[in-house]
Design an enzyme around this catalytic site. Structure first.
Site, PDB file in Angstrom:
ATOM      1  N   HIS A  73       0.836  -1.204   0.000  1.00 41.31           N
ATOM      2  CA  HIS A  73       0.000   0.000   0.000  1.00 41.31           C
ATOM      3  C   HIS A  73       0.874   1.259   0.000  1.00 41.31           C
ATOM      4  O   HIS A  73       0.594   2.222  -0.704  1.00 41.31           O
ATOM      5  CB  HIS A  73      -0.920   0.012   1.223  1.00 41.31           C
ATOM      6  CG  HIS A  73      -2.031  -0.982   1.149  1.00 41.31           C
ATOM      7  ND1 HIS A  73      -3.349  -0.616   1.086  1.00 41.31           N
ATOM      8  CD2 HIS A  73      -2.023  -2.343   1.090  1.00 41.31           C
ATOM      9  CE1 HIS A  73      -4.104  -1.707   1.016  1.00 41.31           C
ATOM     10  NE2 HIS A  73      -3.313  -2.753   1.024  1.00 41.31           N
TER      11      HIS A  73
ATOM     12  N   ASP B  19      -6.095   6.021   1.684  1.00 39.95           N
ATOM     13  CA  ASP B  19      -5.966   4.615   1.325  1.00 39.95           C
ATOM     14  C   ASP B  19      -7.254   3.879   1.696  1.00 39.95           C
ATOM     15  O   ASP B  19      -8.080   4.386   2.467  1.00 39.95           O
ATOM     16  CB  ASP B  19      -4.767   4.028   2.093  1.00 39.95           C
ATOM     17  CG  ASP B  19      -4.587   2.542   1.886  1.00 39.95           C
ATOM     18  OD1 ASP B  19      -4.136   2.159   0.802  1.00 39.95           O
ATOM     19  OD2 ASP B  19      -4.915   1.760   2.804  1.00 39.95           O
TER      20      ASP B  19
END
Length: 462
Positions: free
Chosen positions: A3, A102
Site C-alpha cells: 500500500h 488509502d
C-alpha cells in the site's frame, strides 16, 4: 509495503506531472523499520513540493495477541491515528485542497469535510476487487449464503463472478461482526467521495471499468500502473552483481512479497522443487510461519535471518552454483528489471503484479491471502500473464513435482514463451497508458483539473 509504495508513487506523479504540492501522512505500526527504509526520503527532483510526515507511533498491543488479524491491527492503528492527522492538518499554513486516503483510511474523510477538502480514495489494487467491494452492501444475503455454504459463484454486475475458491474473507464473516459492519461503513463512505483512484488502467480491465462507470455510484479514475522506478544506487548490490553473471533470461525470481510466509513443510517442498527444476533462481527467504500466510505483513524492515536451518539438509551447498538465497528482502524492481530474469514466482500481491508487468516478466501465480486468489485468477485465466501452481488437495502443501513443473514451463517450455510474448504486449500497453495522451495520464489530468477548479472556487469565496 504493497500500500505504501503505490501511495508514494501517486504523490510523486502529482508533483512531477501536475506541479502540485503534496504531503503524505504515513501511519505505521513499526517506526524502527520505517526509519531504515529509503522509501520515505523525498526525491531530489521534487524540490519543496513533496513532504512526507510520519505520524506518531500507535501502540495496539492492547487489542489482543498473535491471533489478531493484520487487518484488525491496521484498522485500529488508523483509527487511533486520526487525532494526530487532524492536528497536523490544522497546523498547515495552507490547508490542502484535497485529501486522498488509502482503502484503510476512510475514517479520515470526515476531516476533509471539516476543512472543505475534496475527498478521494486510492485503491492500490485492481478494478475487479473494487467492483466487488462496492457491490457488497447490495448483494442479497441469500446469494452470499449460497456462495459460502454451497460454493456457488457470486455474481457481480458487469464483472467476472467470484468463485468460492477465491476465498474472500468478507463473505465468510457474520454480518453482526464489528469488522464486517466497519467494512460496509467504509464502502458507503467511499461511495460519497469525489472519486476513487485505482492502480490499474483502461486497457487491462476494460469490461470491469465499463461496468463500474455505468453504475454511476462514484467517479472512477484508473491511473496505473504506479510502481517504484529503478534506482541506480542499488546497482552494485550483491544480488544484482550475482545476476550480472547469469545468462540472459535464465533465472526465476521467487518472492512472496513483504508480508507472505509459508509453512515449514511448504518451504521444504519449494526448495526441493527449485532444486529438481535444475534452473537458476533467486529466492527471497523468510522463516516459516505455521497457519499464517500473512505472517510478516506489518514488518517493514530489511532485517535478515541468515541461519536458513529450516531448509532441507545440504540444499544451500547443492544449489550454490545456480541459486542465490536472500534472507528477508531484495530490491524487487531492480531484480525484475534485470535482463537475466525470465520469470517471477509471486504471491500475486497487486503491487508485485504491476512491477512484473511493467518489467515484462512472466509470472507463476502462488496466491496466499486477501484478494490474491482473485488476482491469480485474473492473471492466469483472463490476461494470460501467468501460470498457476496447484496443490493436489486444497489445504495441502504444493508438492515439489508441481513446483519443478511450473518453473520449467515458464523458463524452458513453449508455454513460457507464449506468456512472455503476452507480457511484452502488456508492458507496452502499460507504458502507453501512462504516456501523455494515454488513458491513465488523462485520468490523472481529470483529477488534477477537479482539484484546480475546487481551489479556484474556494479562493473566490463561493
Amino acid at each position: 509495503m504493497g500500500h505504501l509504495i503505490p501511495v508514494l508513487e501517486l504523490a510523486k506523479h502529482l508533483v512531477s506531472h501536475q506541479s502540485f504540492k503534496v504531503t503524505v501522512f504515513v501511519v505505521a505500526t513499526d517506526h524502527a523499520s520505517l526509519a531504515n527504509t529509503h522509501l520515505l526520503q523525498s526525491p531530489a527532483d521534487s524540490g519543496d513540493l513533496l513532504d512526507i510526515v510520519l505520524l506518531p507511533f500507535i501502540d495496539v498491543s492492547d487489542i489482543g495477541g498473535p491471533s489478531v488479524s493484520f487487518i484488525a491491527t491496521i484498522v485500529t492503528t488508523v483509527l487511533r491515528s486520526m487525532p494526530f492527522l487532524r492536528s497536523e492538518i490544522s497546523k498547515m499554513e495552507f490547508r490542502p485542497t484535497a485529501l486522498v486516503v488509502d482503502l484503510f483510511g476512510t475514517d479520515a474523510l470526515e476531516i476533509a469535510d471539516e476543512y472543505n477538502m475534496l475527498k478521494f480514495v486510492f485503491i492500490a489494487s485492481n478494478a475487479w476487487f473494487l467492483a466487488v467491494m462496492l457491490c457488497t452492501p447490495e448483494i442479497d444475503r441469500k446469494e452470499i449464503d449460497e456462495h459460502v455454504k454451497n460454493r456457488k459463484p457470486l455474481h457481480i454486475p458487469g464483472c467476472k463472478p467470484i468463485k468460492f475458491e477465491h476465498n474472500l474473507n468478507v463473505f465468510f464473516m457474520d454480518t453482526n461482526d464489528p469488522f464486517y459492519q466497519g467494512y460496509v461503513e467504509a464502502i458507503n463512505k467511499m461511495s460519497l467521495t469525489d472519486g476513487i483512484l485505482v492502480n490499474t488502467w483502461d486497457e487491462l480491465e476494460p469490461t470491469t471499468l465499463k461496468a463500474l462507470r455505468e453504475t454511476k455510484k462514484v467517479p472512477i479514475y484508473p491511473i496505473g500502473p504506479l510502481v517504484r522506478p529503478i534506482e541506480k544506487s542499488v546497482f552494485g548490490n550483491e544480488i544484482i552483481a550475482w545476476l550480472d553473471k547469469q545468462p540472459k533470461q535464465s533465472v526465476i525470481y521467487v518472492s512472496f512479497g513483504s508480508g507472505g510466509t509459508l509453512s515449514a513443510q511448504q518451504v521444504k517442498e519449494l526448495a526441493w522443487g527449485l532444486e529438481l527444476s535444475q534452473q537458476r533462481f533467486v529466492w527471497v527467504l523468510r522463516p516459516p510461519t505455521e497457519n499464517d500466510a500473512a505472517g510478516t505483513f506489518l514488518a517493514l524492515g530489511n532485517g535478515s535471518d541468515a541461519t536458513l536451518d529450516y531448509l532441507p539438509d545440504g540444499f544451500p551447498a547443492r544449489t550454490q552454483d545456480r541459486g542465490l538465497l536472500v534472507p528477508m528482502w531484495a530490491p524487487q524492481v531492480e531484480v525484475l528489471s534485470h535482463p537475466s530474469i525470465s520469470g517471477f514466482l509471486t504471491h500475486c500481491g497487486w503491487n508485485s503484479t504491476m512491477e512484473s508487468i511493467v518489467n515484462g516478466v512472466p509470472m507463476i501465480a502462488w496466491p496466499l491471502y486477501a484478494e490474491q486468489k482473485m488476482n491469480a485468477s485474473m492473471l492466469t485465466e483472463d490476461i494470460g500473464a501467468s501460470i498457476r501452481v496447484m496443490a493436489v488437495e486444497s489445504d495441502a502443501a504444493v508438492g515439489r513435482e508441481e513446483i519443478r513443473s511450473v518453473v520449467r514451463k515458464i523458463l524452458v517450455d513453449r508455454q513460457g514463451r507464449n506468456i512472455r510474448s503476452r507480457i511484452k504486449e502488456l508492458k507496452d500497453n502499460a507504458a502507453n497508458a501512462l504516456a501523455k495522451g494515454g488513458s491513465s495520464y488523462n485520468s490523472m489530468s481529470q483529477v488534477a483539473n477537479i482539484c484546480i477548479q475546487h481551489l479556484k472556487t474556494k479562493a473566490s469565496g463561493a
